[in-house]
Design a protein around this motif. Structure first.
Motif, PDB file in Angstrom:
ATOM      1  N   TYR A 198       0.842  -1.198   0.000  1.00  0.00           N
ATOM      2  CA  TYR A 198       0.000   0.000   0.000  1.00  0.00           C
ATOM      3  C   TYR A 198       0.878   1.250   0.000  1.00  0.00           C
ATOM      4  O   TYR A 198       0.634   2.202  -0.725  1.00  0.00           O
ATOM      5  N   ASN A 252       4.130   1.522  -0.851  1.00  0.00           N
ATOM      6  CA  ASN A 252       5.164   1.666  -1.869  1.00  0.00           C
ATOM      7  C   ASN A 252       4.668   1.504  -3.293  1.00  0.00           C
ATOM      8  O   ASN A 252       5.423   1.722  -4.224  1.00  0.00           O
ATOM      9  N   GLY A 253       3.452   1.089  -3.472  1.00  0.00           N
ATOM     10  CA  GLY A 253       2.964   0.866  -4.831  1.00  0.00           C
ATOM     11  C   GLY A 253       3.018  -0.598  -5.194  1.00  0.00           C
ATOM     12  O   GLY A 253       3.735  -1.391  -4.579  1.00  0.00           O
ATOM     13  N   LEU A 254       2.258  -0.928  -6.245  1.00  0.00           N
ATOM     14  CA  LEU A 254       2.118  -2.341  -6.591  1.00  0.00           C
ATOM     15  C   LEU A 254       3.385  -2.954  -7.161  1.00  0.00           C
ATOM     16  O   LEU A 254       3.466  -4.164  -7.319  1.00  0.00           O
ATOM     17  N   GLY A 255       4.364  -2.116  -7.485  1.00  0.00           N
ATOM     18  CA  GLY A 255       5.599  -2.653  -8.048  1.00  0.00           C
ATOM     19  C   GLY A 255       6.273  -3.644  -7.128  1.00  0.00           C
ATOM     20  O   GLY A 255       6.918  -4.596  -7.594  1.00  0.00           O
ATOM     21  N   VAL A 256       6.108  -3.476  -5.818  1.00  0.00           N
ATOM     22  CA  VAL A 256       6.774  -4.386  -4.890  1.00  0.00           C
ATOM     23  C   VAL A 256       6.233  -5.805  -5.008  1.00  0.00           C
ATOM     24  O   VAL A 256       6.868  -6.758  -4.574  1.00  0.00           O
ATOM     25  N   LEU A 313       6.012  -7.316  -7.676  1.00  0.00           N
ATOM     26  CA  LEU A 313       6.728  -7.864  -8.824  1.00  0.00           C
ATOM     27  C   LEU A 313       5.807  -8.244  -9.967  1.00  0.00           C
ATOM     28  O   LEU A 313       6.042  -9.225 -10.643  1.00  0.00           O
ATOM     29  N   MET A 314       4.751  -7.472 -10.160  1.00  0.00           N
ATOM     30  CA  MET A 314       4.056  -7.586 -11.429  1.00  0.00           C
ATOM     31  C   MET A 314       4.717  -6.573 -12.340  1.00  0.00           C
ATOM     32  O   MET A 314       5.383  -5.658 -11.878  1.00  0.00           O
ATOM     33  N   ASN A 315       4.530  -6.689 -13.633  1.00  0.00           N
ATOM     34  CA  ASN A 315       5.039  -5.643 -14.507  1.00  0.00           C
ATOM     35  C   ASN A 315       4.224  -5.638 -15.778  1.00  0.00           C
ATOM     36  O   ASN A 315       3.242  -6.365 -15.909  1.00  0.00           O
ATOM     37  N   TYR A 355       0.019  -7.407 -15.972  1.00  0.00           N
ATOM     38  CA  TYR A 355      -0.739  -6.514 -15.097  1.00  0.00           C
ATOM     39  C   TYR A 355      -1.589  -7.283 -14.103  1.00  0.00           C
ATOM     40  O   TYR A 355      -1.926  -6.785 -13.048  1.00  0.00           O
ATOM     41  N   GLY A 407      -4.913  -0.587  -7.891  1.00  0.00           N
ATOM     42  CA  GLY A 407      -3.802   0.361  -7.818  1.00  0.00           C
ATOM     43  C   GLY A 407      -4.041   1.428  -6.770  1.00  0.00           C
ATOM     44  O   GLY A 407      -3.139   1.826  -6.049  1.00  0.00           O
TER      45      GLY A 407
END
Lengths: 177, 285, 460
Positions: free
Chosen positions: C46, C48-52, C54-56, C60, C120
């Motif tokens: 929440y 740091n964003g959804l990048g943590v 490990l989707m890319n 998606y 997101g």
């Protein structure tokens, strides 16, 4: 002024006995018209005995039908109206103003949701729930005994008690209302 | 009010050619024969649209935010057949092919109907708009885009911007926070400015061709990118589309083999607004 | 089973609320711990964003969505057991349907977490709800995600109410026997149920009506989840046969889950007398049948993709079997396609712990199935330049583990507070079986009498 009602509450240990008691009481009532109400308390549903109590009118399915139709219409209208409302802000040129496949999906869910809610509302209404426990309620009923509740006027208690006693009840409670 | 407007315009709203009478439909034509793959357009896009520079590691992990990207494809080695062909290719191997890829502003955009909050929709001037403020980040649009040109803010990239680099951000558009989707807008801020300018000059419904220039077009050293109004019969982009016999509203073009124009993934019936002109390749005779 | 006295049923089930085996508390403790770790992971994501996670791009959607499908799928068997078997009058469902319904409810509650975790901008979640606002902006009902929201709301509400209504007579039993903090709880929940004739009649009618609603509802819910995929244009998601395939898969993994929980409850709460081997054999047969249906639909999907000869779809199919995600696909085929054939043997069907481990294998297979539905088509999508392989990261795996712990925790706590065997229905079952037993004897008497009469006639 209303006459005070008396309630007799007898418990029995099996359904055959309970059915015979109900039958006997009905016969007595036909002859002398002294019983205001008979009710059966049982730990499981038991259509055979319930039938003997006479018709209980519970048109729950009508509420279901009403709920389902309302749900279908309301959800269809909601989606259609929302779609239109969106159109004034974001025109989707060339696309259907009211997208039917979508509306059908949402209306389907709405039908079921409202149908279920109305059915349960009707259930509560017709079952007379929620309510407080009667004072004479015997906790054994939820275990393995069958209770018979007879409402009557004071002078008839003796006659009814005689009938009840004939079938060896486990316990009889007397309550004035 | 809304309802009245709706009832009055009902038959118009569901017309297939609803946008017929709109004065604008923005489109693009890219000549791949001219493209050298230099990447100037990509850089221009980064600068113009406040795109975050994510750094080496995040780029490698697939978090790059390049709205415009140069895709590299290599021809098959000599004497081997190309995809879908049985015979070996006539074309000798000449290194990489480049194709600049950005949002194709599809007229039947697959990303639009799937957004749960209607954050992406079609503007009357033919753009596939993305409303950043409305986006909740379900990322369905990103999956449904066959070009994969929608970029999701996986992190709050702007936080990594070192001082004083925030001074160089373009004030004409916002910086996006984490959790929202973004994509090429055909430099919508420049389109807006161009339209405003035309209105000031007293001709609100016709922007002169060539006055609106996208950042990538402006920077392309070989002039491979042409942008303009497809509805304007005299515009360069319209001429190119006509010359290369690419027509709107179809999923298969009826044209001779040697005409170079094509639209990517046309067969999916997404109606892209970008036409590419195929590279002319030499054959060994 | 037919010899169980009614008062013993009460006593046995009520005792289960008091004194489970010590292992119960161990399991609860572990679950709470894992849930806390999961909450921490979610907090990190929440912030740091959804990048943590490990989707890319282009991945998606990943584990969160496949978990969502898995949990929604799991909820279907509860409905199957309680509603379909109720309507078909299969009385062996009676001792086990209560916990199956609880499983339905809690797996929906677990599933409903995933779209939220996946979002997101979680803080703007309420924009998905249709509410009038000053901007006259409404959600886009054309999106299958909105259908999902409608279907899940309906399903969660209806199945929670169905579970609750079915529990009212049992709440009355608990009320009459409870002491301490449980007394007011059960008193409130039993709504003053006394087992009067009109209560029972209304109850019977309502129960059947709601069951009739639940069956089409369950089918529609997973069809709608399937249309999240089928309505897109991603190759190998855009498949017409997805809705029935998903429904079959849902029933399959749900039945496997019922077997797992069946063995677990039987051990933890000492329900050996109620959850018998006969019932296990019947669930196993049901599971086996559903597994065969699922197998058929799965193979049918491959075949229809292959013969469609669509370049993109065929590529994805080939990549599924030989590409980077091949271990997942083969793992699924072994666990969910081949393993169920063990249930063809009666010995397996009747062995409790054998079925326990088999059901875990089946569930693993179905979990992998959901992963291979979501990930490989994104990995080899239309646009070859974006092809990439990503495996779910630690955060995603932690949250997944936490979802399992969350479900187990809710479920076990439910079984601790509420009777997980329907007492009144088991009583009914015992009552009817006893009566049938008497009938048999009576019929025998008739036979004997006829024999005697015949013999007498023969003699004269």
């Amino acid at each position: 002024m209303k006459h005070p009602k008396y309630i007799l509450f007898a418990t029995f240990d099996n359904f055959t006995k309970a059915r015979d008691v109900v039958m006997e009481l009905k016969v007595l009532d036909l002859r002398e018209k002294i019983i205001d109400d008979i009710d059966l308390f049982s730990p499981i549903e038991h259509p055979d005995v319930e039938e003997m109590l006479g018709e209980i009118h519970q048109p729950i399915q009508r509420f279901t039908f009403f709920g389902a139709v309302t749900g279908a219409l309301c959800s269809f209208l909601l989606v259609a109206a929302a779609a239109q409302s969106m159109f004034t802000v974001q025109p989707q040129g060339g696309k259907a103003v009211i997208p039917l496949p979508t509306d059908i999906v949402i209306a389907y869910e709405g039908t079921i949701l409202f149908g279920v809610l109305c059915t349960l509302g009707a259930f509560l209404a017709y079952a007379g729930l929620p309510r407080r426990l009667s004072k004479h309620y015997n906790e054994k009923v939820s275990d393995d005994q069958i209770g018979i509740e007879v409402t009557t006027a004071k002078e008839n208690i003796g006659a009814i008690k005689d009938v009840l006693n004939k079938f060896e009840p486990l316990e009889i409670r007397e309550i004035t209302q | 009010m809304g309802l009245r407007r709706m009832l009055e315009n009902w038959s118009d709203l569901r017309k297939r050619d609803y946008y017929e009478n709109e004065p604008y439909m923005w489109g693009m034509a890219i000549d791949l024969d001219k493209c050298t793959g230099c990447g100037a357009c990509v850089t221009a896009c980064y600068v113009e649209n406040n795109l975050p520079v994510v750094g080496k590691e995040k780029f490698a992990s697939g978090y790059a935010m390049h709205w415009m990207r140069i895709e590299h494809y290599w021809t098959e080695p000599d004497d081997s057949p190309e995809i879908g062909q049985k015979e070996p290719s006539d074309h000798p191997e000449r290194g990489a092919h480049f194709i600049p890829m950005m949002c194709q502003q599809c007229n039947h955009a697959p990303c639009e109907p799937v957004c749960p909050v209607a954050a992406t929709y079609h503007t009357p001037d033919g753009l596939n708009a993305q409303v950043y403020n409305r986006c909740v980040g379900s990322r369905y649009c990103g999956n449904n885009c066959p070009f994969k040109v929608r970029y999701f803010n996986f992190f709050d990239f702007w936080k990594d911007l070192p001082e004083p680099l925030e001074q160089q951000l373009n004030p004409d558009l916002s910086v996006r926070s984490k959790g929202i989707m973004e994509k090429c807008t055909f430099c919508v801020q420049r389109i807006r400015a161009g339209k405003d300018h035309a209105e000031d000059e007293g001709h609100p419904h016709s922007v002169e061709d060539g006055t609106i220039v996208t950042a990538c077009q402006q920077t392309c050293p070989t002039q491979a990118i042409v942008f303009g109004n497809l509805k304007d019969k005299s515009s360069r982009v319209h001429q190119l589309w006509a010359d290369h016999q690419v027509k709107l509203n179809r999923h298969e073009q009826d044209k001779p083999e040697d005409v170079r124009g094509y639209r990517v993934f046309e067969e999916l019936n997404v109606e892209p607004s970008v036409m590419y002109m195929d590279r002319v390749r030499d054959t060994e005779i | 089973m037919k010899d169980i006295e009614w008062s013993r049923i009460n006593k046995d089930v009520l005792e289960s609320l008091q004194s489970p085996r010590p292992l119960f508390w161990v399991v609860i403790a572990i679950c709470v711990l894992v849930v806390l770790v999961g909450v921490g992971a979610e907090k990190y994501q929440y912030d740091n964003g959804l990048g943590v996670a490990l989707m890319n791009r282009p991945h998606y959607w990943q584990l969160y969505i496949s978990n969502f499908v898995f949990w929604i799928g799991m909820s279907h068997s509860g409905t199957l057991l309680s509603a379909i078997l109720l309507l078909t009058k299969a009385d062996w469902r009676k001792p086990i349907y209560r916990f199956a319904e609880a499983m339905t409810l809690f797996s929906i509650l677990t599933a409903a977490l995933f779209p939220i975790i996946h979002l997101g901008r979680i803080w703007d979640l309420y924009w998905v709800m249709p509410y009038p606002n000053e901007r006259t902006i409404w959600p886009n009902f054309r999106s299958p995600l909105l259908w999902d929201a409608a279907a899940i709301t309906t399903y969660a509400t209806s199945s929670a109410l169905f579970l609750y209504v079915g529990m009212i007579p049992d709440m009355a039993i608990c009320r009459d026997n409870a002491t301490g903090w449980r007394k007011p709880l059960y008193t409130a929940l039993s709504l003053g149920w006394m087992g009067r004739a009109r209560e029972w009649m209304a109850f019977r009618k309502t129960y059947v009506i709601v069951a009739c609603f639940l069956v089409p509802l369950a089918v529609s819910v997973h069809s709608i989840v399937a249309s999240d995929f089928a309505m897109s244009i991603v190759p190998d998601w855009h498949i017409t046969s997805f809705p029935p395939y998903f429904v079959a898969g849902a029933l399959y993994s749900g039945c496997a889950a019922i077997i797992t929980l069946f063995v677990m409850l039987r051990y933890l709460f000492r329900f050996e007398a109620y959850m018998t081997e006969e019932i296990m054999e019947k669930i196993a047969k049901l599971t086996f049948a559903i597994a065969l249906v699922w197998n058929f639909l799965n193979l049918g999907e491959y075949v229809s993709i292959w013969y469609s000869n669509d370049m993109f779809e065929k590529e994805v199919l080939i990549q599924k079997f030989i590409g980077p995600y091949a271990p997942v696909v083969w793992g699924m085929l072994i666990c969910a396609m081949i393993a169920p054939f063990a249930m063809a043997f009666q010995k397996v069907r009747r062995s409790m712990w054998g079925m326990f481990w088999l059901s875990i294998v089946l569930q693993l297979g179905m979990w992998l199935e959901r992963f291979q539905i979501v990930s490989p088509p994104l990995a080899s999508n239309h646009e070859p330049w974006t092809w990439s392989v990503v495996w779910p990261g630690t955060i995603q795996l932690t949250i997944t583990a936490a979802s399992f712990a969350w479900f187990t925790m809710l479920f076990l706590l439910f079984c601790k507070v509420f009777p997980s065997i329907s007492m009144y229905e088991v009583k009914e079952m015992a009552f009817h079986r006893r009566r049938e037993g008497l009938h048999d004897e009576v019929e025998n008497i008739h036979d004997i009498q006829e024999e005697i009469i015949k013999t007498e006639r023969g003699l004269t």
